[in-house]
Design a protein around this motif. Structure first.
Motif, short mmCIF file in Angstrom:
data_model
loop_
_atom_site.label_atom_id
_atom_site.label_comp_id
_atom_site.label_asym_id
_atom_site.label_seq_id
_atom_site.Cartn_x
_atom_site.Cartn_y
_atom_site.Cartn_z
N LEU A 52 0.65 -1.26 -0.02
CA LEU A 52 -0.09 0.14 0.04
C LEU A 52 0.84 1.34 0.06
N ARG A 53 2.07 1.23 0.58
CA ARG A 53 2.82 2.53 0.96
C ARG A 53 3.50 2.56 -0.42
N ALA A 54 3.98 1.52 -1.11
CA ALA A 54 4.68 1.75 -2.55
C ALA A 54 3.64 2.21 -3.58
N ASP A 55 2.32 1.72 -3.33
CA ASP A 55 1.54 2.21 -4.31
C ASP A 55 1.13 3.45 -4.34
N ARG A 56 1.07 4.20 -2.97
CA ARG A 56 0.88 5.65 -2.74
C ARG A 56 2.09 6.49 -2.95
N ARG A 106 8.45 5.11 4.74
CA ARG A 106 8.14 4.55 5.65
C ARG A 106 8.04 5.67 6.85
N ARG A 107 9.11 6.58 6.84
CA ARG A 107 8.96 7.68 7.66
C ARG A 107 7.60 8.74 7.51
N GLU A 108 7.24 9.14 6.24
CA GLU A 108 6.18 9.75 5.87
C GLU A 108 4.86 9.06 6.72
N LEU A 109 4.69 7.61 6.46
CA LEU A 109 3.48 6.90 6.98
C LEU A 109 3.59 7.14 8.44
N ALA A 110 4.70 6.84 9.10
CA ALA A 110 5.04 6.96 10.64
C ALA A 110 4.58 8.47 11.11
N GLY A 131 8.80 -0.27 10.01
CA GLY A 131 9.51 -1.64 9.36
C GLY A 131 9.16 -2.77 10.18
N TYR A 132 8.98 -2.71 11.26
CA TYR A 132 8.75 -3.95 12.29
C TYR A 132 7.58 -4.37 11.98
N LEU A 133 6.58 -3.68 11.55
CA LEU A 133 5.01 -4.19 11.12
C LEU A 133 5.21 -4.79 9.62
N GLU A 134 5.81 -4.07 8.78
CA GLU A 134 6.15 -4.44 7.55
C GLU A 134 6.66 -6.08 7.52
N ARG A 135 7.83 -6.20 8.26
CA ARG A 135 8.60 -7.49 8.21
C ARG A 135 7.82 -8.57 9.03
N ARG A 149 -6.13 2.35 12.42
CA ARG A 149 -5.72 4.09 11.94
C ARG A 149 -5.01 3.82 10.82
N ILE A 150 -4.38 2.63 10.52
CA ILE A 150 -3.34 2.33 9.21
C ILE A 150 -4.63 1.95 8.01
N ALA A 151 -5.52 1.42 8.28
CA ALA A 151 -6.65 1.28 7.21
C ALA A 151 -7.13 2.49 7.05
N GLU A 152 -7.61 3.30 7.82
CA GLU A 152 -7.97 4.66 7.57
C GLU A 152 -7.48 5.53 6.79
N TYR A 153 -6.12 5.35 7.13
CA TYR A 153 -4.95 6.38 6.49
C TYR A 153 -5.06 5.73 4.97
N PHE A 154 -4.98 4.52 4.57
CA PHE A 154 -5.20 4.00 3.27
C PHE A 154 -6.29 4.11 2.57
N GLU A 155 -7.50 4.34 3.43
CA GLU A 155 -8.81 4.29 3.04
C GLU A 155 -9.50 3.04 2.58
N VAL A 156 -8.99 2.15 3.16
CA VAL A 156 -9.26 0.74 2.71
C VAL A 156 -9.91 -0.13 3.87
#
Length: 79
Positions: free
Chosen positions: A13-17, A21-25, A36-40, A52-59
């Motif tokens: 989702l991050r790559a698509d947008r 990682r810093r901007e999302l954080a 990074g810990y979450l992604e791995r 909050r993550i789902a809301e941020y990506f609107e999915v």
């Protein structure tokens, strides 16, 4: 199903947008290393952070997190 493992598509989702990682954080108010810990899969988010993550990506949350591995991209189309 592995016990306690939460799979996610945060990196996809991050790559698509096109965001780092810093901007999302910063948008979520967490440390960039947390992303990074979450992604791995080294850390499972709290329910509050997952929402909050789902809301941020609107999915829907199910589009970001799962108890089972997500199919590889394109494998759903081949069925």
């Amino acid at each position: 199903m592995a016990d306690g493992v939460v799979y996610n598509r945060i990196a996809v989702l991050r790559a698509d947008r096109g965001i780092s990682r810093r901007e999302l954080a910063e948008a979520l108010g967490v440390h960039y290393q947390t992303i990074g810990y979450l992604e791995r899969g080294e850390y499972s988010p709290s329910l509050h952070l997952a929402l909050r993550i789902a809301e941020y990506f609107e999915v829907p949350i199910e589009a970001v997190f799962s108890l089972r591995p997500f199919p590889r991209l394109g494998s759903e189309a081949r069925k």
